[in-house]
Design a protein around this motif. Structure first.
Motif, PDB file in Angstrom:
ATOM      1  N   LEU A 330       0.837  -1.203   0.000  1.00  0.00           N
ATOM      2  CA  LEU A 330       0.000   0.000   0.000  1.00  0.00           C
ATOM      3  C   LEU A 330       0.868   1.248   0.000  1.00  0.00           C
ATOM      4  CD1 LEU A 330      -2.750   1.358   0.153  1.00  0.00           C
ATOM      5  CD2 LEU A 330      -2.678   1.094   2.647  1.00  0.00           C
ATOM      6  N   GLY A 331       1.949   1.241   0.790  1.00  0.00           N
ATOM      7  CA  GLY A 331       2.853   2.388   0.813  1.00  0.00           C
ATOM      8  C   GLY A 331       3.495   2.640  -0.542  1.00  0.00           C
ATOM      9  N   GLY A 332       3.934   1.563  -1.207  1.00  0.00           N
ATOM     10  CA  GLY A 332       4.515   1.708  -2.540  1.00  0.00           C
ATOM     11  C   GLY A 332       3.520   2.242  -3.543  1.00  0.00           C
ATOM     12  N   TYR A 333       2.270   1.749  -3.456  1.00  0.00           N
ATOM     13  CA  TYR A 333       1.225   2.205  -4.378  1.00  0.00           C
ATOM     14  C   TYR A 333       0.927   3.686  -4.169  1.00  0.00           C
ATOM     15  CZ  TYR A 333      -3.463   2.940  -6.266  1.00  0.00           C
ATOM     16  OH  TYR A 333      -4.554   3.439  -6.931  1.00  0.00           O
ATOM     17  N   LEU A 334       0.783   4.091  -2.897  1.00  0.00           N
ATOM     18  CA  LEU A 334       0.479   5.489  -2.602  1.00  0.00           C
ATOM     19  C   LEU A 334       1.627   6.399  -3.032  1.00  0.00           C
ATOM     20  CD1 LEU A 334      -1.154   5.162   0.941  1.00  0.00           C
ATOM     21  CD2 LEU A 334      -2.306   5.651  -1.229  1.00  0.00           C
ATOM     22  N   ALA A 335       2.873   5.960  -2.795  1.00  0.00           N
ATOM     23  CA  ALA A 335       4.028   6.773  -3.185  1.00  0.00           C
ATOM     24  C   ALA A 335       4.061   6.987  -4.690  1.00  0.00           C
ATOM     25  CB  ALA A 335       5.313   6.108  -2.711  1.00  0.00           C
ATOM     26  N   THR A 336       3.824   5.925  -5.437  1.00  0.00           N
ATOM     27  CA  THR A 336       3.826   6.033  -6.904  1.00  0.00           C
ATOM     28  C   THR A 336       2.676   6.901  -7.389  1.00  0.00           C
ATOM     29  OG1 THR A 336       4.798   3.824  -7.065  1.00  0.00           O
ATOM     30  CG2 THR A 336       3.790   4.728  -9.056  1.00  0.00           C
TER      31      THR A 336
END
Length: 446
Positions: A330-336
């Motif tokens: 989720l963190g990677g998705y939000l960052a992207t």
């Protein structure tokens, strides 16, 4: 107390996100006089965080005014004693308010404090330094000219990232030699003379270029990075990020001259390096992995040792992976999603999301443990889950090293002649780089 807690949490986040962090040049930072730190700005909010956590002084920052209105971030910058800068490019900005900021900055310096400024004015993905703004010079000159501040020094602080958007990459904070701020007479309007501002700004820019990786074009940076990777791998890569940065700085200085003096030879070298990397890619071997094994027995001994280590931490690592995987994804998705096409802010969003989502994960697991078992299980979860997450990081890093060793060993045993040829080609490329450097050093200046 709140500031200390924030700094401690952010420092922990940095140490987890970056596998290796080095700080050099601390001897250049005065400990008993007012200081203005000037910092390059390639990685959004991560850049000032390095100065906040790793400088030997308590630092306040000049930060763009819109940050003060953002949720969470606005609270953090206020608690860290930041001062707002109103920029013309910001919507609804009132630049006249900057006079209040400059006065507050001078008062802070007069009390022996320090200020951090990113004089480029904006975070960016460019390979070199952007033209710097004059704010740092104007604040410095005015502070000394009014007599509010004595013995003021400007310390350049350079940040070098091996891969700023990658989890578990490396970073260097490099403090350069301080710049003395001269005393000048103010204009009739009570502002420093333009010529003095331009001169000090030029000195700041020169000092910053000495502590950063400053390439004019992305193509040059790619070529220099290839050369450094091949050069260091053949010479047993340097242990120090400072040495790595300085090596690349030397390549950059030579690159521009070689483009004019020997463009065809430089082009052939670039083609040769690209072809070499393509051959390594086809063999599925990284440049730093390309080394003849000391012995097959040694390689297998290392693999056995790592296998035992894997078996010992497999259980906790599996638990940490399962528990943290939803927050990680989720963190990677939000960052992207939030960063869009701007690579300079990806790390910022990754670190902020991790600081929010991982503790939330620990709390959820603790609450579930409490409801199912009781308080002892909840307290145990708050200890075990974070620790297992860290063990999961170590597990996958060691696994990657082991797989790399196996790939090289398989390549060496099954295609030995090709393997030896690549070793020889790397040595030839390194000798060509050295030869160009020696020849360039003997050329008369333009």
């Amino acid at each position: 107390m709140i500031r200390r807690i924030i700094v401690a949490l952010v420092r922990l986040a940095l140490r987890i996100y970056f596998k290796r962090i080095e700080v050099t040049g601390l001897e250049h930072v005065p400990l008993d006089r007012p200081v203005i730190f000037v910092l390059n700005h390639p990685n959004a909010l991560v850049d000032p965080v390095f100065l906040l956590c790793l400088a030997p002084r308590r630092v306040s920052f000049l930060a763009k005014a819109p940050l003060f209105k953002m949720p969470v971030i606005g609270y953090l910058v206020r608690e860290l004693d930041s001062l707002p800068v109103h920029r013309r490019q910001d919507e609804g900005a009132d630049v006249s308010k900057n006079q209040e900021t400059f006065i507050a900055a001078r008062r802070l310096l007069a009390g022996g404090g320090t200020i951090g400024i990113c004089p480029e004015g904006v975070s960016h993905d460019d390979p070199g330094l952007k033209p710097i703004k004059t704010g740092a010079a104007r604040i410095s000159l005015a502070a000394v000219a009014t007599g509010e501040v004595v013995d003021l020094q400007i310390v350049p602080a350079g940040l070098y990232y091996t891969s700023k958007t990658s989890f578990r990459s490396s970073a260097l904070l490099y403090f350069g030699k301080p710049i003395e701020v001269p005393a000048v007479a103010m204009d009739a309007d009570g502002i420093p003379p333009r010529e003095a501002v331009r001169e000090l700004s030029a000195r700041i820019e020169t000092a910053l270029r000495e502590v950063i990786l400053d390439a004019e074009h992305e193509e040059a940076l790619q070529t220099i990075t290839r050369a450094e990777r091949i050069f260091s791998a053949d010479a047993e890569a340097t242990e120090s990020l400072t040495d790595e940065l300085q090596l690349q700085q030397r390549f950059i200085r030579a690159y521009s001259d070689l483009q004019h003096s020997q463009p065809e030879r430089l082009r052939q070298l670039e083609v040769r390096m690209i072809r070499f990397e393509e051959e390594l890619s086809q063999a599925k071997v990284d440049p730093e992995e390309l080394a003849a094994p000391s012995s097959t027995l040694h390689v297998f001994t290392q693999i056995i040792k790592r296998t035992i280590l894997f078996l010992l931490i497999l259980g906790p690592a599996a638990l940490g992976t399962v528990a943290h995987f939803p927050a990680y994804r989720l963190g990677g998705y939000l960052a992207t999603k939030l960063s869009g096409d701007s690579e300079d802010v990806i790390s910022t969003f990754k670190i902020i999301s991790a600081m929010l989502l991982f503790p939330l994960t620990w709390l959820v697991v603790a609450v579930v443990s409490y409801l199912l078992v009781g308080w002892i299980a909840a307290v145990g979860a708050l200890i075990v889950i974070p620790l297992s997450g860290y063990l999961a990081i170590l597990f996958f890093e060691e696994l990657d090293k082991s797989l790399g060793s196996l790939r090289v060993l398989r390549f060496f045993l099954t295609r030995r002649r090709y393997f030896v040829r690549l070793l020889a080609e790397r040595k030839a490329i390194r000798n060509e780089i050295l030869s160009l450097g020696r020849e360039e050093a003997t050329l008369p200046p333009n």
